[in-house]
Motif scaffolding. Structure first.
Motif, mmCIF file in Angstrom:
data_model
loop_
_atom_site.group_PDB
_atom_site.id
_atom_site.type_symbol
_atom_site.label_atom_id
_atom_site.label_comp_id
_atom_site.label_asym_id
_atom_site.label_seq_id
_atom_site.Cartn_x
_atom_site.Cartn_y
_atom_site.Cartn_z
ATOM 1 N N LEU A 179 -0.118 6.763 -3.332
ATOM 2 C CA LEU A 179 -0.868 6.283 -2.178
ATOM 3 C C LEU A 179 -2.067 7.192 -1.902
ATOM 4 C CD1 LEU A 179 -1.341 4.528 0.315
ATOM 5 C CD2 LEU A 179 0.379 5.893 1.525
ATOM 6 N N GLY A 180 -1.848 8.492 -1.974
ATOM 7 C CA GLY A 180 -2.936 9.429 -1.765
ATOM 8 C C GLY A 180 -4.028 9.279 -2.808
ATOM 9 N N LEU A 181 -3.640 9.028 -4.055
ATOM 10 C CA LEU A 181 -4.623 8.880 -5.134
ATOM 11 C C LEU A 181 -5.397 7.572 -5.000
ATOM 12 C CD1 LEU A 181 -2.534 10.252 -8.143
ATOM 13 C CD2 LEU A 181 -4.340 11.420 -6.847
ATOM 14 N N ILE A 182 -4.731 6.524 -4.534
ATOM 15 C CA ILE A 182 -5.447 5.278 -4.256
ATOM 16 C C ILE A 182 -6.478 5.521 -3.166
ATOM 17 C CG2 ILE A 182 -5.225 2.945 -3.283
ATOM 18 C CD1 ILE A 182 -2.486 2.765 -4.616
ATOM 19 N N GLY A 183 -6.077 6.312 -2.159
ATOM 20 C CA GLY A 183 -6.999 6.643 -1.077
ATOM 21 C C GLY A 183 -8.201 7.421 -1.558
ATOM 22 N N GLU A 184 -8.055 8.128 -2.664
ATOM 23 C CA GLU A 184 -9.180 8.867 -3.251
ATOM 24 C C GLU A 184 -10.058 7.972 -4.123
ATOM 25 O OE1 GLU A 184 -7.881 12.317 -5.316
ATOM 26 O OE2 GLU A 184 -6.689 13.074 -3.647
ATOM 27 N N LEU A 191 -1.243 11.666 -13.479
ATOM 28 C CA LEU A 191 0.184 11.964 -13.301
ATOM 29 C C LEU A 191 0.950 12.019 -14.627
ATOM 30 C CD1 LEU A 191 0.942 9.736 -10.174
ATOM 31 C CD2 LEU A 191 0.268 12.152 -10.251
ATOM 32 N N VAL A 192 0.241 11.727 -15.721
ATOM 33 C CA VAL A 192 0.849 11.721 -17.064
ATOM 34 C C VAL A 192 2.051 10.769 -17.098
ATOM 35 C CG1 VAL A 192 1.529 13.186 -19.000
ATOM 36 C CG2 VAL A 192 0.247 14.185 -17.113
ATOM 37 N N ILE A 193 1.814 9.563 -16.638
ATOM 38 C CA ILE A 193 2.817 8.497 -16.716
ATOM 39 C C ILE A 193 2.113 7.247 -17.228
ATOM 40 C CG2 ILE A 193 4.278 9.424 -14.879
ATOM 41 C CD1 ILE A 193 2.995 7.489 -12.940
ATOM 42 N N SER A 194 2.878 6.216 -17.564
ATOM 43 C CA SER A 194 2.272 5.003 -18.093
ATOM 44 C C SER A 194 1.627 4.186 -16.978
ATOM 45 C CB SER A 194 3.326 4.148 -18.798
ATOM 46 O OG SER A 194 4.222 3.586 -17.848
ATOM 47 N N ILE A 227 3.093 1.115 -7.294
ATOM 48 C CA ILE A 227 2.157 0.498 -6.352
ATOM 49 C C ILE A 227 2.767 -0.754 -5.732
ATOM 50 C CG2 ILE A 227 -0.037 -0.749 -6.173
ATOM 51 C CD1 ILE A 227 -1.217 1.260 -8.128
ATOM 52 N N ASN A 228 3.414 -1.578 -6.553
ATOM 53 C CA ASN A 228 4.064 -2.777 -6.017
ATOM 54 C C ASN A 228 5.115 -2.409 -4.978
ATOM 55 O OD1 ASN A 228 2.561 -4.510 -7.617
ATOM 56 N ND2 ASN A 228 4.077 -4.577 -9.254
ATOM 57 N N ASN A 229 5.875 -1.349 -5.264
ATOM 58 C CA ASN A 229 6.924 -0.927 -4.340
ATOM 59 C C ASN A 229 6.341 -0.394 -3.028
ATOM 60 O OD1 ASN A 229 8.929 -1.596 -6.163
ATOM 61 N ND2 ASN A 229 9.093 0.463 -7.015
ATOM 62 N N LEU A 230 5.322 0.467 -3.138
ATOM 63 C CA LEU A 230 4.761 1.048 -1.913
ATOM 64 C C LEU A 230 4.011 -0.008 -1.095
ATOM 65 C CD1 LEU A 230 1.476 1.957 -1.621
ATOM 66 C CD2 LEU A 230 2.094 3.336 -3.607
ATOM 67 N N TYR A 250 -5.562 2.903 5.263
ATOM 68 C CA TYR A 250 -4.462 3.672 5.848
ATOM 69 C C TYR A 250 -4.651 5.165 5.605
ATOM 70 C CZ TYR A 250 -0.005 5.705 6.865
ATOM 71 O OH TYR A 250 0.965 6.517 7.396
ATOM 72 N N VAL A 251 -5.032 5.525 4.384
ATOM 73 C CA VAL A 251 -5.217 6.939 4.063
ATOM 74 C C VAL A 251 -6.345 7.537 4.890
ATOM 75 C CG1 VAL A 251 -5.849 8.569 2.240
ATOM 76 C CG2 VAL A 251 -4.257 6.714 1.744
ATOM 77 N N LEU A 252 -7.401 6.755 5.100
ATOM 78 C CA LEU A 252 -8.515 7.248 5.908
ATOM 79 C C LEU A 252 -8.083 7.519 7.349
ATOM 80 C CD1 LEU A 252 -11.449 4.977 4.702
ATOM 81 C CD2 LEU A 252 -11.221 7.427 4.347
ATOM 82 N N ASN A 253 -7.230 6.668 7.855
ATOM 83 C CA ASN A 253 -6.786 6.818 9.240
ATOM 84 C C ASN A 253 -5.631 7.799 9.391
ATOM 85 O OD1 ASN A 253 -8.635 4.968 10.277
ATOM 86 N ND2 ASN A 253 -7.287 3.236 9.856
ATOM 87 N N ASN A 254 -4.812 7.925 8.350
ATOM 88 C CA ASN A 254 -3.621 8.779 8.412
ATOM 89 C C ASN A 254 -3.437 9.465 7.077
ATOM 90 O OD1 ASN A 254 -2.281 7.387 11.001
ATOM 91 N ND2 ASN A 254 -2.949 5.792 9.604
ATOM 92 N N ARG A 255 -4.171 10.503 6.841
ATOM 93 C CA ARG A 255 -4.062 11.140 5.538
ATOM 94 C C ARG A 255 -2.628 11.582 5.296
ATOM 95 N NH1 ARG A 255 -5.884 16.802 3.066
ATOM 96 N NH2 ARG A 255 -5.320 16.309 0.940
#
Length: 226
Positions: free
Chosen positions: A167-172, A183-186, A194-197, A212-217
Motif C-alpha cells: 500500500l505504501g509503495l502504491i502511494g509512492e 520487494l523481490v517477489i513475482s 493488491i487484490n486482498n488489500l 488514502y496514503v496521502l491523507n493517512n501515511r
C-alpha cells in the motif's frame, strides 16, 4: 451533442469538459477520431457537465479544473456522488499541490496536464474506462514527495505486513512491476496482495489507494514477511 460519425463497436463513451471553446472542440475531434472512443457530448463548465453526464451516462469524463459556475473539482465530487461508475480524468494546466490533492480527493481517477499528446490522452481514456488510475509523470513524482512527507499514522484495515508495505509503495506511485522488483517477489504475488488489500480497504482503483496514503501515511515494517 453526438460527435461520432458512425457506429463504433464497444466504444468508450466520453464527455469533454472545458470552458475554452477551442480546447474543448479540438479535444472532441482529436479523441473522437479513435475507433474505440465516442465523444457523446461536451460541456462548458462543471454545472453543465453534471447535467450532461446524467443525460448521456458516459464511461469517462475529461475534466478541466478552473471553470465558471462550478469548478472541475466540485463537478467531480458531484459526479462521484450521483454517478460513481463514471471515471473522471482531470486535464488541466495546473499541477500545483492544492489542485492535485483537491482533484484526487474529489474522486478523480487520473490527472494529466494539457501538455499531454493525443496518444497519452487516448491511453488515459482507455485506462480510466477499465478502472485504472492515470497520472502525469510529474504529478506522480509530486505525489511521491507528498506521501513521504506525511506524518505517520496506522491503518484501520487489518492489513498484513506485506499488504501494508505494498500500500505504501502504491502511494509512492510504483507500478506492479516496480513493486515486484523492489520487494523481490513475482508480479503475480504483488497482484494477489493488491487484490486482498483493496478488498479489505474498500478501494476500487489505485487512485483510491494513493488518496488514502496521502491523507493517512501508513507505517510499514522494515522486513515484512513474505
Amino acid at each position: 451533442m453526438s460527435m461520432g460519425g458512425y457506429a463504433k463497436r464497444v466504444a468508450i463513451k466520453l464527455v469533454v469538459v472545458d470552458d475554452q471553446t477551442s480546447v474543448r472542440e479540438a479535444l472532441a475531434v482529436m479523441l473522437g477520431l479513435a475507433e474505440d472512443v465516442d465523444v457523446v457530448a461536451t460541456a462548458t463548465n462543471g454545472a453543465e457537465a453534471v447535467s450532461v453526464i446524467a443525460e448521456y451516462h458516459p464511461d469517462v469524463v475529461l475534466m478541466d479544473l478552473h471553470m465558471p459556475e462550478m469548478t472541475g473539482v466540485e463537478a467531480t465530487a458531484r459526479i462521484q456522488e450521483t454517478a460513481p461508475d463514471v471515471r473522471v480524468v482531470v486535464l488541466t494546466t495546473f499541477e500545483d499541490d492544492e489542485s492535485i490533492l483537491a482533484a484526487l480527493r474529489a474522486g478523480a481517477s487520473g490527472y494529466l496536464t494539457k501538455e499531454a499528446d493525443r496518444a497519452t490522452l487516448l491511453q488515459a481514456v482507455r485506462s480510466a474506462s477499465l478502472g485504472q488510475s492515470v497520472l502525469d509523470p510529474r504529478v506522480q513524482r509530486r505525489l511521491l514527495e507528498l506521501a513521504t512527507a506525511r506524518p505517520v499514522s496506522s491503518t484501520p484495515f487489518n492489513l498484513t505486513a506485506r499488504e501494508l508495505e505494498i500500500l505504501g509503495l502504491i502511494g509512492e506511485g510504483l507500478r506492479n512491476t516496480e513493486i515486484a522488483k523492489r520487494l523481490v517477489i513475482s508480479e503475480a504475488t504483488v497482484k494477489t496482495h493488491i487484490n486482498n488489500l483493496f478488498a479489505k480497504a474498500g478501494f476500487h482503483t489505485r487512485t483510491d489507494a494513493v488518496r488514502y496514503v496521502l491523507n493517512n501515511r501508513v507505517e510499514t515494517p522494515l522486513h515484512p514477511p513474505l
